[in-house]
Write an enzyme that holds these catalytic residues in place. Structure first.
Site, PDB file in Angstrom:
ATOM      1  N   GLY A  12     -10.461  -4.066  32.183  1.00  0.00           N
ATOM      2  CA  GLY A  12      -9.464  -3.163  32.774  1.00  0.00           C
ATOM      3  C   GLY A  12      -8.839  -3.983  33.958  1.00  0.00           C
ATOM      4  O   GLY A  12     -10.537  -4.762  34.713  1.00  0.00           O
ATOM      5  N   ASP A  13      -8.406  -4.362  35.043  1.00  0.00           N
ATOM      6  CA  ASP A  13      -8.746  -5.026  35.770  1.00  0.00           C
ATOM      7  C   ASP A  13      -9.038  -6.541  36.216  1.00  0.00           C
ATOM      8  O   ASP A  13     -10.073  -6.526  37.395  1.00  0.00           O
ATOM      9  CB  ASP A  13      -9.395  -4.004  37.361  1.00  0.00           C
ATOM     10  CG  ASP A  13      -8.773  -2.413  37.578  1.00  0.00           C
ATOM     11  OD1 ASP A  13      -7.958  -2.417  36.813  1.00  0.00           O
ATOM     12  OD2 ASP A  13     -10.090  -1.802  37.217  1.00  0.00           O
ATOM     13  N   LYS A  16      -4.374  -8.917  34.927  1.00  0.00           N
ATOM     14  CA  LYS A  16      -2.980  -8.617  33.913  1.00  0.00           C
ATOM     15  C   LYS A  16      -1.284  -8.911  34.655  1.00  0.00           C
ATOM     16  O   LYS A  16      -0.845  -9.521  34.844  1.00  0.00           O
ATOM     17  CB  LYS A  16      -2.675  -7.250  33.910  1.00  0.00           C
ATOM     18  CG  LYS A  16      -4.396  -7.564  31.990  1.00  0.00           C
ATOM     19  CD  LYS A  16      -4.497  -6.048  31.405  1.00  0.00           C
ATOM     20  CE  LYS A  16      -5.119  -4.915  32.290  1.00  0.00           C
ATOM     21  NZ  LYS A  16      -5.872  -4.591  33.314  1.00  0.00           N
ATOM     22  N   GLY A  40      -2.987   0.223  37.185  1.00  0.00           N
ATOM     23  CA  GLY A  40      -2.895  -0.603  38.674  1.00  0.00           C
ATOM     24  C   GLY A  40      -2.603  -1.782  38.552  1.00  0.00           C
ATOM     25  O   GLY A  40      -3.842  -2.763  38.384  1.00  0.00           O
ATOM     26  N   HIS A  41      -1.376  -2.318  37.960  1.00  0.00           N
ATOM     27  CA  HIS A  41      -1.442  -3.543  38.462  1.00  0.00           C
ATOM     28  C   HIS A  41      -0.609  -4.601  39.977  1.00  0.00           C
ATOM     29  O   HIS A  41       0.590  -4.085  39.948  1.00  0.00           O
ATOM     30  CB  HIS A  41      -0.245  -3.545  37.082  1.00  0.00           C
ATOM     31  CG  HIS A  41      -0.743  -3.886  35.988  1.00  0.00           C
ATOM     32  ND1 HIS A  41      -0.284  -4.368  34.604  1.00  0.00           N
ATOM     33  CD2 HIS A  41      -2.371  -3.282  35.701  1.00  0.00           C
ATOM     34  CE1 HIS A  41      -0.530  -2.870  33.201  1.00  0.00           C
ATOM     35  NE2 HIS A  41      -2.066  -2.907  34.208  1.00  0.00           N
ATOM     36  N   GLN A 225      -5.236  -1.349  31.144  1.00  0.00           N
ATOM     37  CA  GLN A 225      -6.361  -1.036  30.830  1.00  0.00           C
ATOM     38  C   GLN A 225      -7.550  -2.372  30.182  1.00  0.00           C
ATOM     39  O   GLN A 225      -6.676  -3.733  30.698  1.00  0.00           O
ATOM     40  CB  GLN A 225      -6.427   0.430  30.096  1.00  0.00           C
ATOM     41  CG  GLN A 225      -6.183   1.628  30.778  1.00  0.00           C
ATOM     42  CD  GLN A 225      -5.215   1.683  30.768  1.00  0.00           C
ATOM     43  OE1 GLN A 225      -4.217   1.833  29.625  1.00  0.00           O
ATOM     44  NE2 GLN A 225      -4.443   2.583  31.388  1.00  0.00           N
ATOM     45  N   SER A 414      -7.236 -18.512  37.482  1.00  0.00           N
ATOM     46  CA  SER A 414      -6.444 -17.990  38.587  1.00  0.00           C
ATOM     47  C   SER A 414      -8.169 -18.099  39.702  1.00  0.00           C
ATOM     48  O   SER A 414      -9.381 -17.843  40.183  1.00  0.00           O
ATOM     49  CB  SER A 414      -6.093 -16.593  38.346  1.00  0.00           C
ATOM     50  OG  SER A 414      -5.905 -16.312  40.174  1.00  0.00           O
TER      51      SER A 414
HETATM   52  P1  GDP Z   1      -4.673  -5.148  36.758  1.00  0.00           P
HETATM   53  O1  GDP Z   1      -5.232  -4.202  36.415  1.00  0.00           O
HETATM   54  O2  GDP Z   1      -5.423  -6.023  35.829  1.00  0.00           O
HETATM   55  O3  GDP Z   1      -3.069  -6.515  36.957  1.00  0.00           O
HETATM   56  O4  GDP Z   1      -5.413  -5.870  37.751  1.00  0.00           O
HETATM   57  P2  GDP Z   1      -5.732  -5.327  39.649  1.00  0.00           P
HETATM   58  O5  GDP Z   1      -4.643  -5.455  39.673  1.00  0.00           O
HETATM   59  O6  GDP Z   1      -6.207  -3.760  39.472  1.00  0.00           O
HETATM   60  O7  GDP Z   1      -6.721  -6.120  39.811  1.00  0.00           O
HETATM   61  C1  GDP Z   1      -7.237  -7.245  40.299  1.00  0.00           C
HETATM   62  C2  GDP Z   1      -7.641  -7.644  41.666  1.00  0.00           C
HETATM   63  O8  GDP Z   1      -7.524  -8.555  41.645  1.00  0.00           O
HETATM   64  C3  GDP Z   1      -5.708  -7.293  42.518  1.00  0.00           C
HETATM   65  O9  GDP Z   1      -5.812  -6.831  43.061  1.00  0.00           O
HETATM   66  C4  GDP Z   1      -5.202  -8.709  42.305  1.00  0.00           C
HETATM   67  O10 GDP Z   1      -4.640  -9.145  43.520  1.00  0.00           O
HETATM   68  C5  GDP Z   1      -6.993  -9.751  42.343  1.00  0.00           C
HETATM   69  N1  GDP Z   1      -6.853 -11.481  42.031  1.00  0.00           N
HETATM   70  C6  GDP Z   1      -5.706 -11.128  41.229  1.00  0.00           C
HETATM   71  N2  GDP Z   1      -5.955 -12.838  40.357  1.00  0.00           N
HETATM   72  C7  GDP Z   1      -6.984 -13.232  41.378  1.00  0.00           C
HETATM   73  C8  GDP Z   1      -7.855 -14.267  42.245  1.00  0.00           C
HETATM   74  O11 GDP Z   1      -8.471 -15.246  40.886  1.00  0.00           O
HETATM   75  N3  GDP Z   1      -8.573 -14.344  42.834  1.00  0.00           N
HETATM   76  C9  GDP Z   1      -8.837 -12.893  43.565  1.00  0.00           C
HETATM   77  N4  GDP Z   1     -10.000 -13.051  44.425  1.00  0.00           N
HETATM   78  N5  GDP Z   1      -8.223 -11.818  43.154  1.00  0.00           N
HETATM   79  C10 GDP Z   1      -7.243 -11.700  42.760  1.00  0.00           C
HETATM   80  P1  IMO Z   2      -5.651  -1.235  34.650  1.00  0.00           P
HETATM   81  O1  IMO Z   2      -4.109  -1.580  34.246  1.00  0.00           O
HETATM   82  C1  IMO Z   2      -9.456  -0.186  34.924  1.00  0.00           C
HETATM   83  C2  IMO Z   2     -10.648   4.222  33.490  1.00  0.00           C
HETATM   84  C3  IMO Z   2     -10.759   5.172  33.848  1.00  0.00           C
HETATM   85  C4  IMO Z   2     -11.717   5.909  32.818  1.00  0.00           C
HETATM   86  C5  IMO Z   2     -10.899   5.837  31.750  1.00  0.00           C
HETATM   87  C6  IMO Z   2     -10.488   7.538  31.401  1.00  0.00           C
HETATM   88  O2  IMO Z   2      -4.872  -1.374  35.905  1.00  0.00           O
HETATM   89  O3  IMO Z   2      -5.999  -2.544  34.252  1.00  0.00           O
HETATM   90  P2  IMO Z   2      -7.922   7.441  31.466  1.00  0.00           P
HETATM   91  O4  IMO Z   2      -7.133   7.991  32.967  1.00  0.00           O
HETATM   92  O5  IMO Z   2      -7.054   6.342  30.921  1.00  0.00           O
HETATM   93  O6  IMO Z   2      -7.299   8.642  30.397  1.00  0.00           O
HETATM   94  O7  IMO Z   2      -8.917   7.448  32.209  1.00  0.00           O
HETATM   95  O8  IMO Z   2     -10.311   4.445  31.173  1.00  0.00           O
HETATM   96  N1  IMO Z   2      -9.012   3.225  32.990  1.00  0.00           N
HETATM   97  C7  IMO Z   2      -9.260   1.829  33.502  1.00  0.00           C
HETATM   98  N2  IMO Z   2     -10.026   1.785  34.254  1.00  0.00           N
HETATM   99  N3  IMO Z   2      -7.892  -0.518  35.071  1.00  0.00           N
HETATM  100  C8  IMO Z   2      -7.005   0.043  34.177  1.00  0.00           C
HETATM  101  O9  IMO Z   2      -5.863  -0.124  34.525  1.00  0.00           O
HETATM  102  C9  IMO Z   2      -7.796   1.509  34.082  1.00  0.00           C
HETATM  103  N4  IMO Z   2      -6.902   3.135  33.400  1.00  0.00           N
HETATM  104  C10 IMO Z   2      -8.035   3.776  32.498  1.00  0.00           C
HETATM  105  O10 IMO Z   2     -10.927   4.657  35.507  1.00  0.00           O
HETATM  106  O11 IMO Z   2     -13.210   5.600  32.982  1.00  0.00           O
HETATM  107 MG    MG Z   3      -5.965  -2.208  37.583  1.00  0.00          MG
END
Ligand code: GDP
Ligand code: IMO
Ligand code: MG
Length: 425
Positions: A12-13, A16, A40-41, A225, A414
């Protein structure tokens, strides 16, 4: 014409949200197919950041239809909060372009209460959930006692279902978890009060996606995720409660698997994880700290510091197979700047043998020793690079090595959070 699935290839994170926002420009319909507001996107456009938990990341493109599919678990209160926030920013969130599948399961207060109570009872064995009621809501769906979005239009049915559910939930909350009982009538009344705001958004999402596909319009499927949080294929039991792999894009919005043309795995240039569970390449040292600070690795949903470590090709190989990745979008490459050397985990040592894929037994991933390959680091600021040729040789070599090791083309790089900080190859 091509339909694209975006999935996280790690835990995750991966970024996306950013990639979905970017690819939304060439799509007519964007659909979330699983997960809920545990996601959290983050999207950044010209310096302005938006974090979405439930509403698809295509919403900032005015002329696109955004759908919450049947595979999602939707907290109606969070949905309205997000609608209000976006509206305050001037984003069009009218039901003409934003829709919730009638079949989407609703997260209600008792799901959150059980999620929290269960985690607190687990003491040393916590999963570290986001506490959003995700697991308990999917449980009810599988148990066939869930409340679906369409039930909001049938007050009597809604009332009966909530009362029925609470008999069991309250026995659990008070009896096992020592928590106060919840009031079914209040939950019902609160829900009924917001129902008129939600019902205009209800739609037959499957037909909308199907029609778009038939007309040759591009559909973008937004995963949440990551592959290794998948309920079946992830690091069970430290996973989320839905299938996060690309195959679920089809079931999670009601479209044929034949509609899935291109499958893009979002890969962070290193690895992060939030919550408990094995993490072979985790760096509990200055490197981990450096990645967390430079990459601002704090959860977009819960604000928790993310655990950080090196890129893990063993996990990625598994993601390539599970999802059938056609390409990789490699994010956060800029964060690796100034590290003296870059380590890539290319295999694991497990029980005296070298293995190329993660072991399947529960807990076994916690027993492997990563085998690293070292690559040269870079000191140049790459966050303003807009063309592949602008990237230093060392950075190009890192990307090309990932392609060699995974067998998948990196089609997007990116180099910063902003929409503009992207290199298409
Ligand atoms: P998601 O859950 O997959 O949508 O990712 P999140 O938004 O939770 O986490 C990605 C984080 O990295 C966010 O704070 C984005 O703004 C940041 N981000 C995405 N691409 C880049 C990149 O290429 N460089 C940097 N420094 N930050 C990035
Ligand atoms: P995005 O879409 C990172 C993790 C939680 C926990 C496990 C189970 O932003 O990538 P839950 O609340 O789903 O039952 O928790 O999954 N988790 C994530 N970790 N990014 C996420 O979403 C997540 N959504 C759930 O931290 O370990
Ligand atoms: Mg996220």
């Amino acid at each position: 014409m091509s339909n694209t699935v975006i999935i996280g290839a790690q835990w995750g994170d991966e970024g996306k949200g950013k990639v979905v926002d970017l690819l939304s420009a060439e799509s007519a319909v964007i659909v979330r197919f699983q997960g809920g507001n545990n996601a959290g996107h983050t999207i950044k456009v010209k310096g302005k950041q938006t974090i979405l938990h439930l509403i698809p990341s295509g919403i900032l493109h005015d002329d696109k239809v955004c759908l919450i599919g049947n595979g999602v678990v939707c907290d109606p209160y969070v949905f309205l909060e997000e609608v209000d926030q976006l509206a305050a920013q001037g984003v069009n969130v009218s039901p003409e372009r934003l829709k919730i599948s009638k079949k989407t399961q609703l997260i209600l207060p008792y799901h959150k209460a059980i999620d929290a109570a269960r985690e607190s009872k687990l003491a040393g064995k916590k999963i570290g959930t986001t506490g959003r009621g995700i697991g308990p809501c999917y449980e009810d769906k599988a148990c066939r006692v869930g409340i679906r979005a369409t039930d909001l239009t049938k007050p009597q049915l809604l009332h009966d279902k909530i009362c029925h559910a609470l008999q069991e939930k309250n026995a659990l909350l008070t009896g096992l978890y020592g928590q106060p009982a919840l009031d079914a009538e209040k939950i019902y009344a609160d829900l009924l009060a917001i129902a008129p705001r939600i019902t205009p958004y209800l739609a037959d999402a499957s037909t909308i996606v199907g029609n778009a596909w038939e007309k040759g319009q591009n559909v973008l499927f937004e995963g949440a995720q990551g592959t290794h949080l998948d309920i079946d294929h992830g690091t069970y039991p430290f996973v989320t409660s839905s299938n996060t792999v690309a195959g679920n894009a089809s079931a999670g919005c009601g479209i044929s698997p034949r509609a899935l043309d291109r499958i893009v795995g979002i890969v962070k240039a290193y690895t992060t994880r939030v919550g408990a569970g094995a993490f072979p390449t985790e760096q509990l040292n200055d490197t981990g700290e450096y990645l967390r600070n430079k990459g601002f690795e704090f959860g977009a949903t819960t604000g928790r510091p993310r655990r950080c470590g090196w890129l893990d090709i063993v996990l990625l190989r598994e993601s390539v197979r599970l999802n059938g990745l056609t390409d990789i979008a490699l994010t956060k490459l800029d964060v690796l700047q100034n590290l003296p050397a870059l380590q890539i985990c290319v295999g694991y040592e497990y029980q005296g043998e070298v293995i190329q894929y993660p072991p399947q037994e529960e807990g076994a991933l916690g027993e492997v020793t990563p085998i690293y390959e070292e690559m040269e680091g870079f000191i140049e600021d790459i966050s303003t690079c807009t063309r592949w040729e602008d990237l230093p040789d060392t950075v190009q070599a890192y990307v090309q090595r990932i392609e060699e090791l995974t067998g998948v083309h990196v089609s997007l790089v990116s180099v910063g959070p902003d929409r503009e900080q992207t290199i298409l190859r």
